[in-house]
Design a protein around this motif. Sequence first.
Motif: not given
Length: 282
Positions: A272-282, A16-25, A246-248, A158-162
């Motif tokens: 803990q509870h969300f099964e979708t990818p989370l994009l956390l902003l800083r 999932g990390i690889c797929d999510g990172a490729a999507w972001a790239s 499918d993206l929060v 398991l990451f799917k493109a949002p």
Amino acid sequence: MSRVLACIDGSQASRGICDGAAWASQRLNAPLLLLHILERKQHLDGNLSGSIGIGSREHLLAQLVALDEKHNRLALEQGCQILETARQRAQACGAVSVENRQRHGNLLQTINELQEQSLMLVLGKQGEDSEAMGQPIGSQLEPIIRASSRPLLITPPLFKAPRQAMIAFDGSETLCRNLGKPALPDLLRGLPVHLVLVGNASTELKKRLEWACALLLERGLEAKAVICPGEVEQTLLAYQTENRLDLVVMGAYGRSWIRHFLVGSITTNMLQHFETPLLLLR
């Protein structure tokens, strides 16, 4: 160089990390750096004092050294294999360009060193240790999130493109500041975006919500603002499920202790509870 930094460890989360990172790239048109850390662990107790004779002690110490060297070689080889498999997968998923890097040391310290040259970080919700112990999130995830100065994409196994995204809008400076940066609109371009505010909204908060929605529309995004009553985590989860988002996107832990109590527990609960990818902003 501005890049996407993804941390992998060979666990089930690595896919999932690889797929999510490729999507972001792809979305950010940025190169991808895959990072694997070899953290030194204590294997055997080297204290052989006591009733063991001198000759036996020296023999056992030599064996311990040999075992340690063998373990390090195997860990290095395994890490190289993990990185190469991840590189091939990320390239197949369309990453702009992929570089592998393996380092000895501490994961948190290494990320702190590398994040200044990174647009965003990608991590799995779980790692090898937490996965084996059945923990919902990795033990190092929260310290990394708190220490990071970059947005973090937290991926499920398991990451799917949002196809649609939800921004959990709280009117915070962190969230509003990130809405004005290029990276977030680039990630969300082409996705319907729901700006969701939960709870009793003050006049000022409603104005911020309207401003945020107008800003996204101005940047060419398809966005709408929604205000929902209820408790934050339960309402956001229900809205996300009902609308199949499918993206929060949300602000992460605050630095002050007051904001930690108000926001920090929400971040942890959503991790803990969300099964979708989370994009956390800083």
